[in-house]
Design a protein around this motif. Sequence first.
Motif, PDB file in Angstrom:
ATOM      1  N   TYR A   1     -41.721  -8.614  17.887  1.00  0.00           N
ATOM      2  CA  TYR A   1     -40.947  -7.416  17.564  1.00  0.00           C
ATOM      3  C   TYR A   1     -40.208  -6.718  18.908  1.00  0.00           C
ATOM      4  O   TYR A   1     -38.923  -6.315  18.893  1.00  0.00           O
ATOM      5  CB  TYR A   1     -41.581  -6.300  16.783  1.00  0.00           C
ATOM      6  N   THR A   2     -40.995  -6.799  19.864  1.00  0.00           N
ATOM      7  CA  THR A   2     -40.502  -6.083  21.083  1.00  0.00           C
ATOM      8  C   THR A   2     -39.400  -6.954  21.900  1.00  0.00           C
ATOM      9  O   THR A   2     -38.389  -6.668  22.420  1.00  0.00           O
ATOM     10  CB  THR A   2     -41.673  -5.823  22.307  1.00  0.00           C
ATOM     11  N   ASP A   3     -39.646  -8.341  21.654  1.00  0.00           N
ATOM     12  CA  ASP A   3     -38.680  -9.421  21.829  1.00  0.00           C
ATOM     13  C   ASP A   3     -37.273  -9.262  21.185  1.00  0.00           C
ATOM     14  O   ASP A   3     -36.216  -9.647  21.799  1.00  0.00           O
ATOM     15  CB  ASP A   3     -39.234 -10.770  21.897  1.00  0.00           C
ATOM     16  N   MET A   4     -37.348  -8.806  20.086  1.00  0.00           N
ATOM     17  CA  MET A   4     -36.308  -8.532  19.290  1.00  0.00           C
ATOM     18  C   MET A   4     -35.576  -7.034  19.228  1.00  0.00           C
ATOM     19  O   MET A   4     -34.779  -6.867  18.505  1.00  0.00           O
ATOM     20  CB  MET A   4     -36.749  -8.807  17.895  1.00  0.00           C
ATOM     21  N   GLY A   5     -36.328  -6.540  20.202  1.00  0.00           N
ATOM     22  CA  GLY A   5     -35.907  -5.071  20.322  1.00  0.00           C
ATOM     23  C   GLY A   5     -36.243  -3.971  19.141  1.00  0.00           C
ATOM     24  O   GLY A   5     -35.585  -3.003  19.084  1.00  0.00           O
ATOM     25  N   ARG A   6     -36.946  -4.494  18.223  1.00  0.00           N
ATOM     26  CA  ARG A   6     -37.494  -3.810  17.248  1.00  0.00           C
ATOM     27  C   ARG A   6     -38.645  -2.715  17.520  1.00  0.00           C
ATOM     28  O   ARG A   6     -39.876  -3.143  17.259  1.00  0.00           O
ATOM     29  CB  ARG A   6     -37.834  -4.368  15.802  1.00  0.00           C
ATOM     30  N   PHE A   7     -38.357  -1.860  18.318  1.00  0.00           N
ATOM     31  CA  PHE A   7     -39.639  -1.006  18.997  1.00  0.00           C
ATOM     32  C   PHE A   7     -40.393  -0.069  17.980  1.00  0.00           C
ATOM     33  O   PHE A   7     -41.383   0.269  18.137  1.00  0.00           O
ATOM     34  CB  PHE A   7     -38.974  -0.093  20.264  1.00  0.00           C
ATOM     35  N   THR A   8     -39.648   0.513  17.040  1.00  0.00           N
ATOM     36  CA  THR A   8     -40.224   1.466  15.949  1.00  0.00           C
ATOM     37  C   THR A   8     -41.433   0.790  15.316  1.00  0.00           C
ATOM     38  O   THR A   8     -42.578   1.388  15.147  1.00  0.00           O
ATOM     39  CB  THR A   8     -39.204   1.922  15.046  1.00  0.00           C
ATOM     40  N   ILE A   9     -41.068  -0.541  14.634  1.00  0.00           N
ATOM     41  CA  ILE A   9     -42.103  -1.433  14.018  1.00  0.00           C
ATOM     42  C   ILE A   9     -43.295  -1.641  15.002  1.00  0.00           C
ATOM     43  O   ILE A   9     -44.347  -1.681  14.873  1.00  0.00           O
ATOM     44  CB  ILE A   9     -41.599  -2.266  13.341  1.00  0.00           C
ATOM     45  N   ALA A  10     -42.955  -2.093  16.330  1.00  0.00           N
ATOM     46  CA  ALA A  10     -43.980  -2.404  17.304  1.00  0.00           C
ATOM     47  C   ALA A  10     -44.799  -1.229  17.623  1.00  0.00           C
ATOM     48  O   ALA A  10     -45.990  -1.263  17.522  1.00  0.00           O
ATOM     49  CB  ALA A  10     -43.149  -2.780  18.629  1.00  0.00           C
ATOM     50  N   ALA A  11     -44.340   0.044  17.528  1.00  0.00           N
ATOM     51  CA  ALA A  11     -45.058   1.247  17.814  1.00  0.00           C
ATOM     52  C   ALA A  11     -46.016   1.574  16.688  1.00  0.00           C
ATOM     53  O   ALA A  11     -47.322   2.027  16.961  1.00  0.00           O
ATOM     54  CB  ALA A  11     -44.103   2.382  18.092  1.00  0.00           C
TER      55      ALA A  11
ATOM     56  N   GLN B   1     -48.578   3.396  24.467  1.00  0.00           N
ATOM     57  CA  GLN B   1     -47.267   2.589  24.472  1.00  0.00           C
ATOM     58  C   GLN B   1     -46.571   2.804  23.285  1.00  0.00           C
ATOM     59  O   GLN B   1     -45.193   2.916  23.281  1.00  0.00           O
ATOM     60  CB  GLN B   1     -48.145   0.965  24.455  1.00  0.00           C
ATOM     61  N   ALA B   2     -47.076   3.188  22.119  1.00  0.00           N
ATOM     62  CA  ALA B   2     -46.356   3.661  20.996  1.00  0.00           C
ATOM     63  C   ALA B   2     -45.617   4.898  21.340  1.00  0.00           C
ATOM     64  O   ALA B   2     -44.212   4.811  21.015  1.00  0.00           O
ATOM     65  CB  ALA B   2     -47.285   4.095  20.124  1.00  0.00           C
ATOM     66  N   ALA B   3     -45.894   5.689  22.042  1.00  0.00           N
ATOM     67  CA  ALA B   3     -45.121   7.107  22.444  1.00  0.00           C
ATOM     68  C   ALA B   3     -44.033   6.534  23.067  1.00  0.00           C
ATOM     69  O   ALA B   3     -42.820   7.215  23.126  1.00  0.00           O
ATOM     70  CB  ALA B   3     -45.892   7.876  23.452  1.00  0.00           C
ATOM     71  N   ASP B   4     -43.950   5.627  24.258  1.00  0.00           N
ATOM     72  CA  ASP B   4     -43.069   5.223  24.902  1.00  0.00           C
ATOM     73  C   ASP B   4     -41.952   4.416  24.107  1.00  0.00           C
ATOM     74  O   ASP B   4     -40.660   4.616  24.293  1.00  0.00           O
ATOM     75  CB  ASP B   4     -43.442   4.187  25.762  1.00  0.00           C
TER      76      ASP B   4
ATOM     77  N   LYS C   1     -40.243   7.302  21.995  1.00  0.00           N
ATOM     78  CA  LYS C   1     -39.103   8.160  23.003  1.00  0.00           C
ATOM     79  C   LYS C   1     -38.020   7.082  23.310  1.00  0.00           C
ATOM     80  O   LYS C   1     -36.937   7.866  23.100  1.00  0.00           O
ATOM     81  CB  LYS C   1     -39.997   8.226  24.329  1.00  0.00           C
ATOM     82  N   GLY C   2     -37.960   5.775  23.235  1.00  0.00           N
ATOM     83  CA  GLY C   2     -36.957   4.915  23.806  1.00  0.00           C
ATOM     84  C   GLY C   2     -36.080   4.873  22.452  1.00  0.00           C
ATOM     85  O   GLY C   2     -34.936   4.519  22.569  1.00  0.00           O
ATOM     86  N   GLU C   3     -36.592   5.071  21.184  1.00  0.00           N
ATOM     87  CA  GLU C   3     -35.685   5.180  20.190  1.00  0.00           C
ATOM     88  C   GLU C   3     -35.443   6.441  19.495  1.00  0.00           C
ATOM     89  O   GLU C   3     -34.839   6.653  18.639  1.00  0.00           O
ATOM     90  CB  GLU C   3     -36.557   4.426  18.848  1.00  0.00           C
ATOM     91  N   GLU C   4     -35.679   7.489  20.524  1.00  0.00           N
ATOM     92  CA  GLU C   4     -35.454   9.016  20.375  1.00  0.00           C
ATOM     93  C   GLU C   4     -36.153   9.361  18.975  1.00  0.00           C
ATOM     94  O   GLU C   4     -35.489  10.425  18.133  1.00  0.00           O
ATOM     95  CB  GLU C   4     -34.001   9.189  20.149  1.00  0.00           C
ATOM     96  N   SER C   5     -37.139   8.942  18.640  1.00  0.00           N
ATOM     97  CA  SER C   5     -38.158   9.390  17.487  1.00  0.00           C
ATOM     98  C   SER C   5     -39.112  10.381  18.107  1.00  0.00           C
ATOM     99  O   SER C   5     -40.277   9.889  18.327  1.00  0.00           O
ATOM    100  CB  SER C   5     -38.705   8.250  16.788  1.00  0.00           C
TER     101      SER C   5
ATOM    102  N   LYS D   1     -46.404  12.981  18.296  1.00  0.00           N
ATOM    103  CA  LYS D   1     -47.618  12.825  17.620  1.00  0.00           C
ATOM    104  C   LYS D   1     -48.660  11.891  18.339  1.00  0.00           C
ATOM    105  O   LYS D   1     -49.859  12.067  18.480  1.00  0.00           O
ATOM    106  CB  LYS D   1     -47.726  12.184  15.982  1.00  0.00           C
ATOM    107  N   CYS D   2     -48.110  10.853  19.022  1.00  0.00           N
ATOM    108  CA  CYS D   2     -49.018   9.915  19.858  1.00  0.00           C
ATOM    109  C   CYS D   2     -49.431  10.483  20.975  1.00  0.00           C
ATOM    110  O   CYS D   2     -50.749  10.294  21.490  1.00  0.00           O
ATOM    111  CB  CYS D   2     -48.028   8.720  20.071  1.00  0.00           C
TER     112      CYS D   2
END
Length: 256
Positions: free
Chosen positions: A72-82, A108-111, A114-118, A124-125
Amino acid sequence: MDNSGKEKEAMQLMAEADKKVKASGSFLGGMFGGNHKVEDACEIYARAANMFKMAKNWSEAINCLNQAIDIYTDMGRFTIAAKHHITIAEVYEAELVDIEKAIAHYEQAADYYKGEESNSSANKCLLKVGHYSAQLELYPKAIEIYEQVAMNTMDNPLLKYNAKEYFFKASLCHFIVDELNAKLAIEKYEEMFPAFSDSRELKLLKKLLDAHEEQNSEAFTEAVKEFDSVSRLDQWLTTMLLRIKKTIQGDAGDLK
């Protein structure tokens, strides 16, 4: 299905996911829907992880989730990786009781959030990181996090009520380290967030500071009891208050 059956099914799912990942990396896979295969593989890794969790094979569950996270991180899908990082953190919290590893996954989830502006999810993390850092006596780290989350929330009309709680927790961490630090921090927080000045939390802190300065453990306990009668203390607050109280000379180390 017993645990051995669940584990067998999980191993089959994991093998299926591995096969899809390998197929997606081939020349033909890249031409004919390689990305789709990889997404399927991630979903299968997650299903395998759930089966491993049901079988209480925590290390293999974590391994599956890490495989999905890498893709998921390679694909840039950071929300689901989090989200997968949070699941791993929860396993370390509840089952493997390795709080330092739980902290690392929450960070790591918080980072990623944050990158996705969530920002709400990131906060929470971070609060989990602050909570456990204080428990592990990593007070500077806990203080930094509580201050950061308080500042993130104090300008938000829907969340600003919570800022006083985070400034309160940061103050307690300061207090455990040094009484003067706590006084200076409280003054700073009042200037930053005037609503903190009228809070029950600040009134308690001032009573505790007075009791500590006088080395009066009875006054300290009385102030805590008075606060607890209105707002029940949770385990974390009780632990922090006990740590402060133990720095009063000759104290027995309880809140009774």
